[in-house]
Design an enzyme around this catalytic site. Sequence first.
Site, PDB file in Angstrom:
ATOM      1  N   ASP A 150       0.878  -1.180   0.000  1.00  0.00           N
ATOM      2  CA  ASP A 150       0.000   0.000   0.000  1.00  0.00           C
ATOM      3  C   ASP A 150       0.904   1.215   0.000  1.00  0.00           C
ATOM      4  O   ASP A 150       1.591   1.490   0.991  1.00  0.00           O
ATOM      5  CB  ASP A 150      -0.909  -0.026   1.237  1.00  0.00           C
ATOM      6  CG  ASP A 150      -1.870   1.174   1.263  1.00  0.00           C
ATOM      7  OD1 ASP A 150      -1.652   2.142   0.502  1.00  0.00           O
ATOM      8  OD2 ASP A 150      -2.826   1.138   2.064  1.00  0.00           O
ATOM      9  N   SER A 155       0.229  14.444 -13.787  1.00  0.00           N
ATOM     10  CA  SER A 155      -0.934  14.532 -14.679  1.00  0.00           C
ATOM     11  C   SER A 155      -0.958  15.924 -15.295  1.00  0.00           C
ATOM     12  O   SER A 155      -0.442  16.883 -14.696  1.00  0.00           O
ATOM     13  CB  SER A 155      -2.201  14.300 -13.848  1.00  0.00           C
ATOM     14  OG  SER A 155      -3.336  14.713 -14.559  1.00  0.00           O
ATOM     15  N   TYR A 170      -7.427  15.591  -6.194  1.00  0.00           N
ATOM     16  CA  TYR A 170      -6.582  14.849  -7.142  1.00  0.00           C
ATOM     17  C   TYR A 170      -5.569  15.778  -7.792  1.00  0.00           C
ATOM     18  O   TYR A 170      -4.369  15.470  -7.847  1.00  0.00           O
ATOM     19  CB  TYR A 170      -7.457  14.181  -8.207  1.00  0.00           C
ATOM     20  CG  TYR A 170      -6.694  13.405  -9.254  1.00  0.00           C
ATOM     21  CD1 TYR A 170      -6.277  12.097  -9.023  1.00  0.00           C
ATOM     22  CD2 TYR A 170      -6.385  13.984 -10.481  1.00  0.00           C
ATOM     23  CE1 TYR A 170      -5.578  11.393  -9.999  1.00  0.00           C
ATOM     24  CE2 TYR A 170      -5.684  13.290 -11.454  1.00  0.00           C
ATOM     25  CZ  TYR A 170      -5.281  11.987 -11.208  1.00  0.00           C
ATOM     26  OH  TYR A 170      -4.588  11.292 -12.174  1.00  0.00           O
ATOM     27  N   LYS A 199      -1.460  15.889  -7.458  1.00  0.00           N
ATOM     28  CA  LYS A 199      -0.573  15.769  -8.618  1.00  0.00           C
ATOM     29  C   LYS A 199       0.358  16.978  -8.731  1.00  0.00           C
ATOM     30  O   LYS A 199       1.476  16.859  -9.227  1.00  0.00           O
ATOM     31  CB  LYS A 199      -1.396  15.587  -9.896  1.00  0.00           C
ATOM     32  CG  LYS A 199      -2.107  14.229  -9.973  1.00  0.00           C
ATOM     33  CD  LYS A 199      -1.113  13.075  -9.953  1.00  0.00           C
ATOM     34  CE  LYS A 199      -1.766  11.718 -10.111  1.00  0.00           C
ATOM     35  NZ  LYS A 199      -0.806  10.593 -10.021  1.00  0.00           N
TER      36      LYS A 199
HETATM   37  N1  LIG Z   1      -5.791   7.285 -16.604  1.00  0.00           N
HETATM   38  C1  LIG Z   1      -5.641   8.589 -16.830  1.00  0.00           C
HETATM   39  O1  LIG Z   1      -6.389   9.224 -17.584  1.00  0.00           O
HETATM   40  C2  LIG Z   1      -4.502   9.316 -16.196  1.00  0.00           C
HETATM   41  C3  LIG Z   1      -4.209  10.616 -16.624  1.00  0.00           C
HETATM   42  C4  LIG Z   1      -3.134  11.286 -16.049  1.00  0.00           C
HETATM   43  C5  LIG Z   1      -2.385  10.675 -15.066  1.00  0.00           C
HETATM   44  N2  LIG Z   1      -2.712   9.413 -14.668  1.00  0.00           N
HETATM   45  C6  LIG Z   1      -1.898   8.800 -13.634  1.00  0.00           C
HETATM   46  O2  LIG Z   1      -1.295   7.635 -14.176  1.00  0.00           O
HETATM   47  C7  LIG Z   1      -1.106   6.682 -13.127  1.00  0.00           C
HETATM   48  C8  LIG Z   1      -1.675   5.348 -13.527  1.00  0.00           C
HETATM   49  O3  LIG Z   1      -3.062   5.501 -13.797  1.00  0.00           O
HETATM   50  P1  LIG Z   1      -3.954   4.318 -14.404  1.00  0.00           P
HETATM   51  O4  LIG Z   1      -4.910   4.975 -15.308  1.00  0.00           O
HETATM   52  O5  LIG Z   1      -3.090   3.226 -14.892  1.00  0.00           O
HETATM   53  O6  LIG Z   1      -4.741   3.856 -13.075  1.00  0.00           O
HETATM   54  P2  LIG Z   1      -5.497   2.477 -12.740  1.00  0.00           P
HETATM   55  O7  LIG Z   1      -6.570   2.816 -11.773  1.00  0.00           O
HETATM   56  O8  LIG Z   1      -5.889   1.775 -13.991  1.00  0.00           O
HETATM   57  O9  LIG Z   1      -4.369   1.606 -12.017  1.00  0.00           O
HETATM   58  C9  LIG Z   1      -3.863   2.026 -10.767  1.00  0.00           C
HETATM   59  C10 LIG Z   1      -3.223   0.854 -10.061  1.00  0.00           C
HETATM   60  O10 LIG Z   1      -2.756   1.350  -8.800  1.00  0.00           O
HETATM   61  C11 LIG Z   1      -3.146   0.428  -7.787  1.00  0.00           C
HETATM   62  N3  LIG Z   1      -3.286   1.135  -6.504  1.00  0.00           N
HETATM   63  C12 LIG Z   1      -4.288   1.975  -6.130  1.00  0.00           C
HETATM   64  N4  LIG Z   1      -4.099   2.380  -4.871  1.00  0.00           N
HETATM   65  C13 LIG Z   1      -2.957   1.790  -4.429  1.00  0.00           C
HETATM   66  C14 LIG Z   1      -2.244   1.818  -3.208  1.00  0.00           C
HETATM   67  N5  LIG Z   1      -2.679   2.530  -2.147  1.00  0.00           N
HETATM   68  N6  LIG Z   1      -1.093   1.105  -3.112  1.00  0.00           N
HETATM   69  C15 LIG Z   1      -0.645   0.389  -4.163  1.00  0.00           C
HETATM   70  N7  LIG Z   1      -1.303   0.299  -5.333  1.00  0.00           N
HETATM   71  C16 LIG Z   1      -2.431   1.008  -5.472  1.00  0.00           C
HETATM   72  C17 LIG Z   1      -4.450  -0.155  -8.264  1.00  0.00           C
HETATM   73  O11 LIG Z   1      -4.724  -1.406  -7.636  1.00  0.00           O
HETATM   74  C18 LIG Z   1      -4.210  -0.286  -9.769  1.00  0.00           C
HETATM   75  O12 LIG Z   1      -3.628  -1.523 -10.102  1.00  0.00           O
HETATM   76  C19 LIG Z   1      -1.739   7.306 -11.892  1.00  0.00           C
HETATM   77  O13 LIG Z   1      -0.739   7.973 -11.143  1.00  0.00           O
HETATM   78  C20 LIG Z   1      -2.704   8.318 -12.453  1.00  0.00           C
HETATM   79  O14 LIG Z   1      -3.013   9.349 -11.540  1.00  0.00           O
HETATM   80  C21 LIG Z   1      -3.733   8.719 -15.220  1.00  0.00           C
END
Ligand SMILES: NC(=O)c1ccc[n+]([C@@H]2O[C@H](COP(=O)([O-])OP(=O)(O)OC[C@H]3O[C@@H](n4cnc5c(N)ncnc54)[C@H](O)[C@@H]3O)[C@@H](O)[C@H]2O)c1
Length: 248
Positions: A57, A135, A148, A152
């Site tokens: 976590d 982000s 959020y 970020k």
């Molecule tokens: N998806 C988007 O549009 C987007 C845009 C900009 C930035 N991001 C960033 O990119 C990164 C990845 O996003 P994604 O879309 O792959 O997300 P996702 O939700 O598909 O995957 C996130 C993963 O993190 C894990 N997770 C969540 N909380 C956790 C914790 N406390 N400890 C350990 N693991 C944990 C989840 O189980 C999951 O496997 C993130 O930092 C997100 O903020 C995403």
Amino acid sequence: MRIKNKVALVTGAARGVGLAVAKRFIAEGARVVMADINEQALAAVAADLDAQTLVLDVAEEADWQRCSAWLEANFGKLDILFNNAAILRAGMVDQASLQHWRQLMAVNADSVFLATHYCLPLMEADGGAIINMSSSSALMGMPEFCAYTAAKSAVRSLTMSTAVLCKQRKNGVRCNSIHPDGINTDMVREIAMTLPQHVDKDYSRSIPFVCQPDDVANLALFLASDESRHINGAALNIDNTATIHPPY
Ligand SMILES: NC(=O)c1ccc[n+]([C@@H]2O[C@H](COP(=O)([O-])OP(=O)(O)OC[C@H]3O[C@@H](n4cnc5c(N)ncnc54)[C@H](O)[C@@H]3O)[C@@H](O)[C@H]2O)c1
């Protein structure tokens, strides 16, 4: 084999961007540790991959203490830290609770502090790369996602402080942040279900050019490799102009 034999830790590796990055790092020769809070999903995706797994976590200090000790015992060092795990929840500043704010800050910002705090000592002898998933929202106002976006922004700011610290110490560690707009992952698909008025539910078809997890993996690989040796403290947009020419 652009990162052959480098030891890489990828958080949030059970799906989405983290999974794509872990696969890319493995394909390029790294010894990858895939970490996630979701033990079941992690085991399922890692079953066919040449990687080790760690249930973690990212918001828990004790988990990072355990993680750094485990890395030290198993590898003696860390070369690449990909801070990716995060959660997305909606909340406006006059409606969201303090609990909402604290949860988002804990998982999305405290996590990067803790990871850097406990892993940097494992990187300083040989140098390495810290890559923080921020982000495009860190660079703009998004009222529906006040916590959020603030988290970020904290990640962006911490990235700069870490980069300068490492330069001053001449330890060969670089720290950069990645700033995508919407990526085609479950994170966005799930939030879309809660925000039908803001986001088309069929997100992948609603935006003509949507960022894919592999687009982020390509940039992460470059930042992880020695090819980016002079890039330190940078904020790299990966958004097809969304940040410089809004609206999306
Ligand atoms: N998806 C988007 O549009 C987007 C845009 C900009 C930035 N991001 C960033 O990119 C990164 C990845 O996003 P994604 O879309 O792959 O997300 P996702 O939700 O598909 O995957 C996130 C993963 O993190 C894990 N997770 C969540 N909380 C956790 C914790 N406390 N400890 C350990 N693991 C944990 C989840 O189980 C999951 O496997 C993130 O930092 C997100 O903020 C995403």
